[in-house]
Design an enzyme around this catalytic site. Structure first.
Site, PDB file in Angstrom:
ATOM      1  N   LYS A 168      -7.080  -2.346   2.882  1.00  0.00           N
ATOM      2  CA  LYS A 168      -7.929  -1.179   2.650  1.00  0.00           C
ATOM      3  C   LYS A 168      -8.440  -1.137   1.215  1.00  0.00           C
ATOM      4  CE  LYS A 168      -5.762   2.624   2.464  1.00  0.00           C
ATOM      5  NZ  LYS A 168      -4.960   3.835   2.735  1.00  0.00           N
ATOM      6  N   ARG A 196      -4.940  14.140   5.911  1.00  0.00           N
ATOM      7  CA  ARG A 196      -3.776  13.655   6.654  1.00  0.00           C
ATOM      8  C   ARG A 196      -3.319  14.644   7.719  1.00  0.00           C
ATOM      9  NH1 ARG A 196      -0.314  11.010   1.680  1.00  0.00           N
ATOM     10  NH2 ARG A 196      -1.287   8.957   1.729  1.00  0.00           N
ATOM     11  N   ARG A 247       4.523 -12.575   0.177  1.00  0.00           N
ATOM     12  CA  ARG A 247       3.758 -12.580  -1.078  1.00  0.00           C
ATOM     13  C   ARG A 247       4.649 -12.827  -2.293  1.00  0.00           C
ATOM     14  NH1 ARG A 247       0.205  -7.061  -0.405  1.00  0.00           N
ATOM     15  NH2 ARG A 247       2.276  -6.162  -0.774  1.00  0.00           N
ATOM     16  N   ARG A 282       7.580  -8.500  -5.444  1.00  0.00           N
ATOM     17  CA  ARG A 282       7.763  -7.059  -5.568  1.00  0.00           C
ATOM     18  C   ARG A 282       8.993  -6.632  -4.790  1.00  0.00           C
ATOM     19  NH1 ARG A 282       2.194  -3.917  -4.464  1.00  0.00           N
ATOM     20  NH2 ARG A 282       3.785  -2.436  -3.760  1.00  0.00           N
ATOM     21  N   ARG A 284       6.914   2.046   6.007  1.00  0.00           N
ATOM     22  CA  ARG A 284       5.536   2.437   5.657  1.00  0.00           C
ATOM     23  C   ARG A 284       4.672   2.546   6.899  1.00  0.00           C
ATOM     24  NH1 ARG A 284       4.343  -1.933   0.937  1.00  0.00           N
ATOM     25  NH2 ARG A 284       5.384  -0.936  -0.824  1.00  0.00           N
TER      26      ARG A 284
END
Length: 217
Positions: free
Chosen positions: A14, A88, A127, A161, A172
């Site tokens: 996004k 939201r 990642r 991370r 999430r």
């Protein structure tokens, strides 16, 4: 002057797509989290209100968030807007309609970058980046040319991370579904929702978004 809501869980791309829309179409991304931090730092009237509430450990009200968005829309009167993180809830969606109508605007599209949860977990968990120059890599999709050596600077130190782990990603995803579920029927009833494949290559997703936006011309 297009106004869109861009939906998608963390890792769906996004932010990448919003950055492209800003660069290529001159749109402005209105991220509620970023706007709150900026307003607090700038000590605007709304920012001072928000700061006092956050310092008490309370959630910022819909009225304050709406006022903040109104300020940004006024400052970007000639630019299209990308709404990120707002609305939201059904009440926030209705408040956004009022904000736009008051400024002679309307919501054109609600674009959701749909993802496969298992694939998204793989995308995020794999990642890593060079600890020295920051070059980004991926275990499966973009490994270093020589194992353990950065392609860019030759460093042998890498980092990941802490929140790039399966449990966090799945949490999430649950939060995302919980937050978007209340507003999707509201916009689907108006024929505004467009679901795109967020797992496709970045350029392919960008082309699909362009096609949606160009259909409004």
């Amino acid at each position: 002057m297009l106004n869109i809501i861009l939906l998608g869980p963390p890792g769906a791309g996004k932010g990448t797509q919003a950055a492209r829309l800003q660069a290529e179409r001159g749109m402005v991304q209105l991220s509620t989290g970023d706007m709150l931090r900026e307003a607090v730092a700038a000590a605007t009237p709304v920012g001072l209100q928000a700061k006092a509430i956050m310092e008490r450990g309370e959630l910022v009200s819909d009225a304050i968030v709406s006022a903040l968005i109104g300020e940004r829309l006024d400052a970007a009167a000639t630019q299209g807007a990308i709404f990120d993180g707002f609305p939201r809830t059904r009440a926030q969606a209705e408040a956004l309609d009022v904000l736009l109508t008051e400024r002679g605007r309307k919501l054109d599209h609600v674009i959701e970058l749909a993802v496969d949860e298992d694939e998204l977990v793989k995308r995020i968990v794999g990642r890593f980046s060079c600890a020295k120059c920051g070059a980004g890599y991926h275990d499966s999709f973009r490994p270093t040319a020589v194992a353990g050596v950065c392609d860019v600077c030759g460093s042998t130190e890498f980092k990941r991370r802490k929140d790039d782990n399966e449990q966090t990603v799945r949490t999430r995803m649950r939060e995302y579904r919980a937050k978007t579920a209340p507003i999707l029927p509201f916009y689907e009833a108006r024929g505004l929702v467009r679901r795109l494949n967020g797992m496709a290559p970045i350029d392919a997703v960008a082309a699909e978004i362009d096609a949606v936006l160009n259909s409004s011309a």
